[in-house]
Design a protein around this motif. Sequence first.
Motif, mmCIF file in Angstrom:
data_model
loop_
_atom_site.group_PDB
_atom_site.id
_atom_site.type_symbol
_atom_site.label_atom_id
_atom_site.label_comp_id
_atom_site.label_asym_id
_atom_site.label_seq_id
_atom_site.Cartn_x
_atom_site.Cartn_y
_atom_site.Cartn_z
ATOM 1 N N ASP A 81 0.860 -1.188 0.000
ATOM 2 C CA ASP A 81 0.000 0.000 0.000
ATOM 3 C C ASP A 81 0.895 1.236 0.000
ATOM 4 O O ASP A 81 1.647 1.470 0.940
ATOM 5 N N LEU A 82 0.807 2.027 -1.072
ATOM 6 C CA LEU A 82 1.654 3.207 -1.234
ATOM 7 C C LEU A 82 0.839 4.489 -1.108
ATOM 8 O O LEU A 82 -0.310 4.536 -1.545
ATOM 9 N N PRO A 83 1.409 5.546 -0.549
ATOM 10 C CA PRO A 83 0.692 6.818 -0.458
ATOM 11 C C PRO A 83 0.736 7.563 -1.791
ATOM 12 O O PRO A 83 1.804 7.934 -2.266
ATOM 13 N N SER A 84 -0.415 7.748 -2.391
ATOM 14 C CA SER A 84 -0.535 8.522 -3.636
ATOM 15 C C SER A 84 0.507 8.146 -4.687
ATOM 16 O O SER A 84 1.276 8.999 -5.159
ATOM 17 N N PHE A 89 3.783 3.127 -10.599
ATOM 18 C CA PHE A 89 4.783 2.962 -9.558
ATOM 19 C C PHE A 89 4.536 1.695 -8.731
ATOM 20 O O PHE A 89 5.470 0.953 -8.403
ATOM 21 N N LEU A 90 3.270 1.427 -8.373
ATOM 22 C CA LEU A 90 2.964 0.228 -7.614
ATOM 23 C C LEU A 90 3.343 -1.017 -8.402
ATOM 24 O O LEU A 90 3.972 -1.943 -7.858
ATOM 25 N N ALA A 91 3.003 -1.050 -9.684
ATOM 26 C CA ALA A 91 3.346 -2.202 -10.521
ATOM 27 C C ALA A 91 4.865 -2.372 -10.599
ATOM 28 O O ALA A 91 5.374 -3.507 -10.612
ATOM 29 N N GLU A 92 5.592 -1.255 -10.665
ATOM 30 C CA GLU A 92 7.052 -1.348 -10.718
ATOM 31 C C GLU A 92 7.609 -1.976 -9.444
ATOM 32 O O GLU A 92 8.481 -2.856 -9.505
ATOM 33 N N LEU A 93 7.112 -1.547 -8.275
ATOM 34 C CA LEU A 93 7.624 -2.090 -7.021
ATOM 35 C C LEU A 93 7.249 -3.553 -6.832
ATOM 36 O O LEU A 93 7.988 -4.309 -6.192
ATOM 37 N N GLY A 95 7.100 -5.605 -9.258
ATOM 38 C CA GLY A 95 7.729 -6.312 -10.354
ATOM 39 C C GLY A 95 9.037 -6.979 -9.973
ATOM 40 O O GLY A 95 9.493 -6.937 -8.828
ATOM 41 N N ALA A 96 9.682 -7.577 -10.975
ATOM 42 C CA ALA A 96 10.836 -8.450 -10.747
ATOM 43 C C ALA A 96 12.030 -7.743 -10.123
ATOM 44 O O ALA A 96 12.829 -8.378 -9.419
ATOM 45 N N ASN A 97 12.201 -6.431 -10.333
ATOM 46 C CA ASN A 97 13.367 -5.735 -9.808
ATOM 47 C C ASN A 97 13.259 -5.402 -8.316
ATOM 48 O O ASN A 97 14.284 -5.115 -7.679
ATOM 49 N N TRP A 98 12.039 -5.471 -7.791
ATOM 50 C CA TRP A 98 11.853 -5.085 -6.398
ATOM 51 C C TRP A 98 11.269 -6.251 -5.604
ATOM 52 O O TRP A 98 11.998 -7.173 -5.256
ATOM 53 N N PHE A 99 9.963 -6.254 -5.316
ATOM 54 C CA PHE A 99 9.382 -7.307 -4.484
ATOM 55 C C PHE A 99 9.094 -8.604 -5.238
ATOM 56 O O PHE A 99 8.907 -9.649 -4.612
ATOM 57 N N ASP A 100 9.031 -8.544 -6.558
ATOM 58 C CA ASP A 100 8.819 -9.735 -7.389
ATOM 59 C C ASP A 100 7.656 -10.573 -6.860
ATOM 60 O O ASP A 100 7.786 -11.771 -6.584
ATOM 61 N N ALA A 101 6.492 -9.933 -6.736
ATOM 62 C CA ALA A 101 5.335 -10.577 -6.125
ATOM 63 C C ALA A 101 4.854 -11.799 -6.892
ATOM 64 O O ALA A 101 4.312 -12.737 -6.295
ATOM 65 N N ALA A 102 5.053 -11.829 -8.196
ATOM 66 C CA ALA A 102 4.591 -12.978 -8.981
ATOM 67 C C ALA A 102 5.351 -14.242 -8.618
ATOM 68 O O ALA A 102 4.776 -15.341 -8.566
#
Length: 204
Positions: A81-84, A89-93, A95-102
């Motif tokens: 959950d990001l503020p504004s 940006f949420l999709a980027e975080l 994604g594979a370079n950051w949290f890699d949620a998939a």
Amino acid sequence: MRTLIAAALLPLPALAQDLPDIAFQTLTLDPAHATITFRVDHLGFSHYTAGFDRFAATLDFGTDRPQDARLSAEIDVASLDLPSPPDGFLAELLGANWFDAATHPVIRFTSDTITPTGGTTATVTGTMQMLGVSSPVTMEVTFNGGYPQAEWEPYARIGFSARGSLSRSAFGMAIGVPPPGSTLGVGDTVSFAIEAEFIGQPKP
């Protein structure tokens, strides 16, 4: 982070008087009274703050056996959950370079040791699993209070606050870490704060 991980997190010597007559049991996190938030340095200009909205935890605990307390917690990475956030940006975080949620949809924490540091405080060290990497994480925990049951609910309720930090690069999330001597990027150290209440089994 808005539960990781909550907290198995108690000052063992003081519990018998603070929480009388709570038999050893498995308590469950009350999601309506729990948050995980995290902060990270951004360019040296601010401490960007965000959290997670979906998480769960169980705490094995009782005033008759406080030395056996143990916490297990899970965070749903997709609930970031990001503020504004700006577009994308949420999709980027996630994604594979950051949290890699998939690939790694869950962050897990299991307590290993609980060391009392005062009448209502303790240091809790455990193993955190994120991005396929396991690494130790330590948090400082304060026991806020509780009761074995109340007139309005027939089960135990206890509450904690926890604070700690971790190195994101220790879990393989090194993108954007500033070079030595610079703040031009996103800091490696992530501080987190947890507020958590746990509820026990209903009395017969």
